[in-house]
Design an enzyme around this catalytic site. Structure first.
Site, PDB file in Angstrom:
ATOM      1  N   GLU A   1       6.558 -10.403 -10.052  1.00  0.00           N
ATOM      2  CA  GLU A   1       7.028 -10.956  -8.884  1.00  0.00           C
ATOM      3  C   GLU A   1       5.845 -11.960  -8.714  1.00  0.00           C
ATOM      4  OE1 GLU A   1       6.020  -8.234  -8.884  1.00  0.00           O
ATOM      5  OE2 GLU A   1       5.058  -7.624  -6.813  1.00  0.00           O
TER       6      GLU A   1
ATOM      7  N   HIS B   1       2.424  -6.724 -11.567  1.00  0.00           N
ATOM      8  CA  HIS B   1       3.425  -7.545 -10.835  1.00  0.00           C
ATOM      9  C   HIS B   1       4.359  -8.723 -11.369  1.00  0.00           C
ATOM     10  CE1 HIS B   1       1.680  -5.849  -6.869  1.00  0.00           C
ATOM     11  NE2 HIS B   1       0.830  -5.580  -7.487  1.00  0.00           N
TER      12      HIS B   1
ATOM     13  N   ARG C   1      -3.609   6.448  -8.506  1.00  0.00           N
ATOM     14  CA  ARG C   1      -3.947   5.218  -7.856  1.00  0.00           C
ATOM     15  C   ARG C   1      -5.134   4.569  -8.001  1.00  0.00           C
ATOM     16  NH1 ARG C   1      -3.070   5.969  -1.426  1.00  0.00           N
ATOM     17  NH2 ARG C   1      -3.260   3.677  -1.612  1.00  0.00           N
TER      18      ARG C   1
ATOM     19  N   GLU D   1       0.756  -1.119   0.177  1.00  0.00           N
ATOM     20  CA  GLU D   1       0.087  -0.008   0.179  1.00  0.00           C
ATOM     21  C   GLU D   1       0.882   1.281  -0.097  1.00  0.00           C
ATOM     22  OE1 GLU D   1      -3.110   0.380  -0.854  1.00  0.00           O
ATOM     23  OE2 GLU D   1      -3.415  -1.530  -0.948  1.00  0.00           O
TER      24      GLU D   1
ATOM     25  N   CYS E   1       3.804  -1.623  -9.022  1.00  0.00           N
ATOM     26  CA  CYS E   1       2.738  -1.126  -8.341  1.00  0.00           C
ATOM     27  C   CYS E   1       2.715   0.026  -7.352  1.00  0.00           C
ATOM     28  CB  CYS E   1       2.040  -2.391  -7.840  1.00  0.00           C
ATOM     29  SG  CYS E   1       0.174  -2.082  -7.475  1.00  0.00           S
TER      30      CYS E   1
ATOM     31  N   ARG F   1      -5.547  -4.386  -8.129  1.00  0.00           N
ATOM     32  CA  ARG F   1      -5.867  -2.889  -7.609  1.00  0.00           C
ATOM     33  C   ARG F   1      -4.906  -2.071  -8.246  1.00  0.00           C
ATOM     34  NH1 ARG F   1      -8.818  -1.512  -3.322  1.00  0.00           N
ATOM     35  NH2 ARG F   1      -7.172  -0.169  -2.856  1.00  0.00           N
TER      36      ARG F   1
END
Lengths: 224, 293
Positions: free
Chosen positions: A181, A179, A114, A57, A88, A144
């Site tokens: 990863e 992502h 965001r 976050e 992200c 997200r």
């Protein structure tokens, strides 16, 4: 007496270990055969070739960077040549402009929004060719995710999808809103390692690690 | 929920690791939580300490109130459905929040069945007291686990008990010869395939947060050192004398859980913590952790 070795170039990639998808990046770097470490104290950042700011976050991460004075340590290390990749939330922290919020590190000239897709129900996977990164399609996981809506002229756009930019870079900074990863794909990690001046293992050319499983991160996150 | 959707839901929880999820009852509290660095908020009408005090039946919160909180923050929003109440879960999915907590803090709607979480696209987190309970919930489709602890008490002892129990059972399983796994799985009510997976991984295959009784930065760091992936703080923040500094301090202590100097700094001058409850003083029928199985 201090020894100065000419060949003593930084060779370690750090993963910012404050909150978020830390273990997932450690696992990919290990597969790539490059040296890596978790970093969270100011002294950890000396002599890093590169730094990965993971997903998590961004509001939490930016708060922790500010209160523990790590922000200035990162900016200083960056001035001395450390490359940085943000995935992200990490991309949000690196952006020059964050819609509706104060930017954090302001190291790449992009505008980012965001949570650009909606709630968790709007999280999705897809794939795309990123020619600069891999000859094979790269799997993309968006959770997200933010959207990069604009980029300055000195920013190189690596992947554009519909009305947004999903991956971009400048000389020293790499940002992806997805992502890598969280997939078996090592291509972006390999690309970043080379950007940092490192030599990934020769057998890491294949985009997809055939041994990767969605639980592979757990070996870096054992119980106490 | 197809396999890919489930993986995405597990992965959202992975992105919350090392963070604090805070109970909030209105927009003002949600804003305080986000500014303090919470990685998500749990939207509910009454925190567990008040649910405990008020008695009666505790149900899903008013969706209008959850919607207002969702609108006010950019971090993920979670909300609670009663154990087994799949229609409350359907409503929360229709509301498009980010995560549902099938929670023993609310009064169970079904004493036999938990929600079949595989029917949903939205992720679920469920409480557990031991490995068997955690794996039964995962078998039902939970994408994240939390210890039950004893919510609304400000007493960390049950969360510690549940985390230590899970870890002990995981270690036993990891070291056991393969022929003993069938019996262990049977005795602990664990699906055999999941028992094998735990044996292979040496931990839960999904993120496991601590919950139920965490009230101080030291409590949060304690749970992190015991091996959880992050913490839920329910009544501990907004039932304390001064919520905002306490929220920030718990975020700091969770991130730097293994650095006593940082936890010390985080613990200074926070004012009064929430009032605590001794577990043995709670009437047995009011122990929340016993709800669900």
């Amino acid at each position: 007496m201090t020894l100065h070795l000419v060949s003593d170039k930084p060779s370690v990639i750090g993963v910012l270990d404050l909150q978020g998808g830390v273990h997932e990046h450690l696992e990919h770097l290990e597969q790539l055969g490059v040296s890596y470490k978790r970093v969270k104290h100011p002294s950890d950042f000396a002599d890093l070739a590169g730094l990965i700011i993971p997903g998590g976050e961004s509001s939490c991460l930016s708060r922790l960077l500010n209160i523990f004075e790590i922000k200035n340590v990162i900016l200083e290390a960056h001035r001395k040549g450390m490359k940085i990749w943000g995935t992200c939330a990490g991309a949000i922290l690196l952006a020059r402009e964050v819609v509706g919020e104060t930017p954090c590190l302001d190291l790449i000239d992009i505008k980012i929004e965001r949570n650009g897709f909606g709630s968790q129900l709007d999280s999705f996977v897809s794939e795309a060719l990123i020619p600069a990164v891999s000859a094979q399609p790269v799997p993309l996981t968006f959770i997200r995710a933010p959207k990069i809506t604009d980029a300055g002229r000195e920013v190189n756009i690596l992947l554009r999808i519909d009305d947004y930019i999903a991956a971009a870079e400048s000389e020293n900074i790499l940002v992806t809103v997805f992502h890598p990863e969280l997939t078996g794909c090592l291509a972006l990690h390999r690309y970043f390692a080379i950007k940092c001046g490192l030599k990934p293992a020769a057998n890491s050319h294949n985009c997809i690690d055939p041994l990767w499983k969605s639980s592979s991160w757990t070996k870096h996150a054992g119980i106490a | 929920m197809d396999a890919k959707r489930y993986e995405l839901n597990v992965q959202l929880a992975q992105m919350l690791k090392g963070g604090v999820i805070m109970d909030v009852t209105n927009v003002e509290q949600a804003t305080i939580a986000e500014e303090a660095g919470a990685v998500a908020v749990m939207a509910l009408e009454r925190v567990p300490a008040d649910i405990r005090k008020d008695g009666g039946v505790a149900r899903m919160s008013d969706p209008a109130m959850i919607a207002a909180i969702k609108k006010s923050v950019t971090i993920p929003v979670m909300a609670k459905a009663r154990i087994g109440h799949f229609v409350e879960a359907q409503i929360l999915e229709a509301l498009r929040i980010d995560y549902i907590d099938e929670s023993e803090v609310l009064t169970p709607a079904d004493e036999e069945c938990h929600i079949d979480k595989t029917k949903f696209s939205i992720p679920f987190v469920c409480g557990a007291r031991n490995l068997g309970e955690a794996l039964r919930r995962i078998a039902e489709g939970a994408a994240m686990i939390r210890t039950k602890g004893e919510a609304g008490t400000g007493n960390v002892v049950e969360a510690v008990r549940h985390m230590r129990t899970m870890n002990r059972e995981i270690r036993q399983l990891a070291q056991m010869p393969i022929e003993e796994v069938t019996g262990f799985a049977k005795n602990n009510g664990i699906p055999y395939e999941l028992a094998l997976k735990i044996k292979e991984l040496g931990r839960l295959p999904v993120v496991n947060f601590a919950a139920g009784g965490i009230a101080t930065p030291a409590d949060a760091a304690l749970m992190m050192q015991l091996g959880c992936d992050g913490v839920f703080v329910g009544s501990g923040i907004f039932k304390a004398a001064d919520p905002a500094p306490r929220a920030r301090a718990i975020v700091k202590a969770t991130a730097y859980f293994n650095d006593p100097q940082k936890v010390l700094e985080a613990s200074m001058g926070l004012g009064e913590a929430m009032p605590g409850l001794e577990i043995s003083q709670i009437p047995p029928d009011q122990i929340l952790a016993k709800r669900g199985w």
